[in-house]
Design a protein around this motif. Structure first.
Motif, PDB file in Angstrom:
ATOM      1  N   GLY A  11      -7.468  -4.076  -2.415  1.00 34.61           N
ATOM      2  CA  GLY A  11      -6.646  -3.176  -3.216  1.00 34.61           C
ATOM      3  C   GLY A  11      -7.233  -1.791  -3.403  1.00 34.61           C
ATOM      4  O   GLY A  11      -6.653  -0.963  -4.116  1.00 34.61           O
ATOM      5  N   GLN A  12      -8.384  -1.528  -2.761  1.00 32.23           N
ATOM      6  CA  GLN A  12      -8.997  -0.206  -2.886  1.00 32.23           C
ATOM      7  C   GLN A  12      -9.250   0.380  -1.502  1.00 32.23           C
ATOM      8  O   GLN A  12      -9.403  -0.362  -0.524  1.00 32.23           O
ATOM      9  N   THR A  13      -9.356   1.689  -1.431  1.00 28.94           N
ATOM     10  CA  THR A  13      -9.640   2.272  -0.129  1.00 28.94           C
ATOM     11  C   THR A  13     -11.113   2.062   0.220  1.00 28.94           C
ATOM     12  O   THR A  13     -11.976   1.944  -0.657  1.00 28.94           O
ATOM     13  N   VAL A  14     -11.396   2.041   1.514  1.00 23.31           N
ATOM     14  CA  VAL A  14     -12.783   1.952   1.974  1.00 23.31           C
ATOM     15  C   VAL A  14     -13.561   3.171   1.474  1.00 23.31           C
ATOM     16  O   VAL A  14     -14.733   3.073   1.113  1.00 23.31           O
ATOM     17  N   GLU A  16      -3.761   5.588  -2.370  1.00 17.94           N
ATOM     18  CA  GLU A  16      -4.456   4.601  -3.217  1.00 17.94           C
ATOM     19  C   GLU A  16      -3.449   3.740  -3.974  1.00 17.94           C
ATOM     20  O   GLU A  16      -3.629   2.530  -4.119  1.00 17.94           O
ATOM     21  N   GLU A  17      -2.391   4.395  -4.454  1.00 22.30           N
ATOM     22  CA  GLU A  17      -1.381   3.660  -5.219  1.00 22.30           C
ATOM     23  C   GLU A  17      -0.632   2.666  -4.316  1.00 22.30           C
ATOM     24  O   GLU A  17      -0.360   1.533  -4.709  1.00 22.30           O
ATOM     25  N   LEU A  18      -0.338   3.089  -3.092  1.00 22.39           N
ATOM     26  CA  LEU A  18       0.331   2.183  -2.134  1.00 22.39           C
ATOM     27  C   LEU A  18      -0.549   0.980  -1.812  1.00 22.39           C
ATOM     28  O   LEU A  18      -0.088  -0.168  -1.786  1.00 22.39           O
ATOM     29  N   ILE A  46       0.599  -2.757  -2.739  1.00 26.87           N
ATOM     30  CA  ILE A  46       0.900  -3.750  -1.694  1.00 26.87           C
ATOM     31  C   ILE A  46      -0.039  -4.946  -1.835  1.00 26.87           C
ATOM     32  O   ILE A  46       0.371  -6.102  -1.700  1.00 26.87           O
ATOM     33  N   THR A  47      -1.307  -4.676  -2.129  1.00 27.62           N
ATOM     34  CA  THR A  47      -2.258  -5.781  -2.299  1.00 27.62           C
ATOM     35  C   THR A  47      -1.863  -6.650  -3.496  1.00 27.62           C
ATOM     36  O   THR A  47      -1.849  -7.886  -3.405  1.00 27.62           O
ATOM     37  N   ASP A  48      -1.520  -6.009  -4.608  1.00 32.17           N
ATOM     38  CA  ASP A  48      -1.103  -6.769  -5.798  1.00 32.17           C
ATOM     39  C   ASP A  48       0.099  -7.661  -5.480  1.00 32.17           C
ATOM     40  O   ASP A  48       0.184  -8.805  -5.929  1.00 32.17           O
ATOM     41  N   LEU A  49       1.023  -7.098  -4.709  1.00 32.09           N
ATOM     42  CA  LEU A  49       2.236  -7.839  -4.362  1.00 32.09           C
ATOM     43  C   LEU A  49       1.894  -9.087  -3.535  1.00 32.09           C
ATOM     44  O   LEU A  49       2.427 -10.176  -3.776  1.00 32.09           O
ATOM     45  N   LEU A  50       0.987  -8.934  -2.580  1.00 32.50           N
ATOM     46  CA  LEU A  50       0.618 -10.072  -1.718  1.00 32.50           C
ATOM     47  C   LEU A  50      -0.140 -11.129  -2.529  1.00 32.50           C
ATOM     48  O   LEU A  50       0.010 -12.330  -2.292  1.00 32.50           O
ATOM     49  N   VAL A  51      -0.938 -10.679  -3.483  1.00 29.91           N
ATOM     50  CA  VAL A  51      -1.664 -11.621  -4.341  1.00 29.91           C
ATOM     51  C   VAL A  51      -0.676 -12.356  -5.247  1.00 29.91           C
ATOM     52  O   VAL A  51      -0.730 -13.575  -5.403  1.00 29.91           O
TER      53      VAL A  51
END
Lengths: 72, 72, 72, 72, 72, 72
Positions: free
Chosen positions: A55-58, D18-20, D24-29
């Motif tokens: 969920g965070q950028t590298v 960063e927001e995207l 997207i990660t939150d959604l997949l989790v």
């Protein structure tokens, strides 16, 4: 007829890319008996602010000293 | 709803890209009766040191005068 | 060295796929003087429940008779 | 193990990316109970002359004031 | 954080795929010092009627006994 | 004009896919003011023997009870 696309966080040198391309092609020839003349490998360099994990950028994870992403 | 991704070694002009986009869209409309409003074509320009064929980069093959890659 | 990936909602026939592959290759040869021997086109058939547009699946939009997706 | 590739016409800011990535990660989790540590999101910025819709480039459609592409 | 996508004409066995995945990962660890825990390799099997080269499908080229595609 | 490709290990239900497509589209509309009519999301289901992480297939890691991949 394999086509291989490798997405990497930016930073690999030209020599490292050559080694990857040679190694992946050799592997496809050896394991699957593929014809090297029709084996393509395309490398894409991705900026660290465009790659997200956890969920965070590298870019952000590296700035925070995260050991899991610092080396790759 | 087609989505077409075209990876090219860098060097196409803006006019050539327009011609490719128009031609691929026309083909999808003509052959498959696709709706042009939902037909997307994305072109990606790949640097010759990032494209491998026969286990070597296009940059190296061109430098060596390889006829198979010199024109494309 | 072009590589073209075409994602389509499933339903194209083998003859239509042959026509697309021939047409896209011809276009790349004609517009960019690409070598057909190193021009690859890969078609992927996507199930309508796996393709979303406007936040809904194509399966749902077609079931609702949406004209924009009914033909493509 | 999801891998998400987002192709956008260029112009998103670092904060929007960063927001995207977070969203997207939150959604997949949340939807699929995916492990965030193995959830990757890669954003690719595409130049408007490399993106085609309706057989024309986004660059050309925006120059012509097309409302459907002006905002996205 | 590499992500590798390998498109193959269908036919590789599970054991061959394991060998490819292990080999590509080893190469990325060795050449670029990547973290194997964040190295993903995704193989896609493409039907021979969906892969085109030289403007023809691999299905058609194989049926015609073309030596360049018969083995790969 | 965003195009989003989500590769998942197979197993998501049709309802979960609908939720992902709606959620990703909403996010792109909210964060980037994208036009939902030109926002496409394509989900690809990948078999666990075709997805590798840490040099092993997800099929093998799951068979070994690996906690990091068991849930995703």
């Amino acid at each position: 007829m394999p086509f291989v696309n490798v997405k990497l966080t930016a930073g690999a040198t030209a020599a490292q890319k050559e080694e990857l391309i040679a190694g992946i092609t050799d592997l496809l020839v050896r394991v699957l008996n593929k014809n090297p003349a029709s084996t393509h490998v395309v490398i894409e360099d991705i900026a660290p602010e465009n790659w997200g994990i956890r969920g965070q950028t590298v870019a952000a994870l590296r700035a925070a000293g995260d050991p899991g992403v610092s080396k790759g």
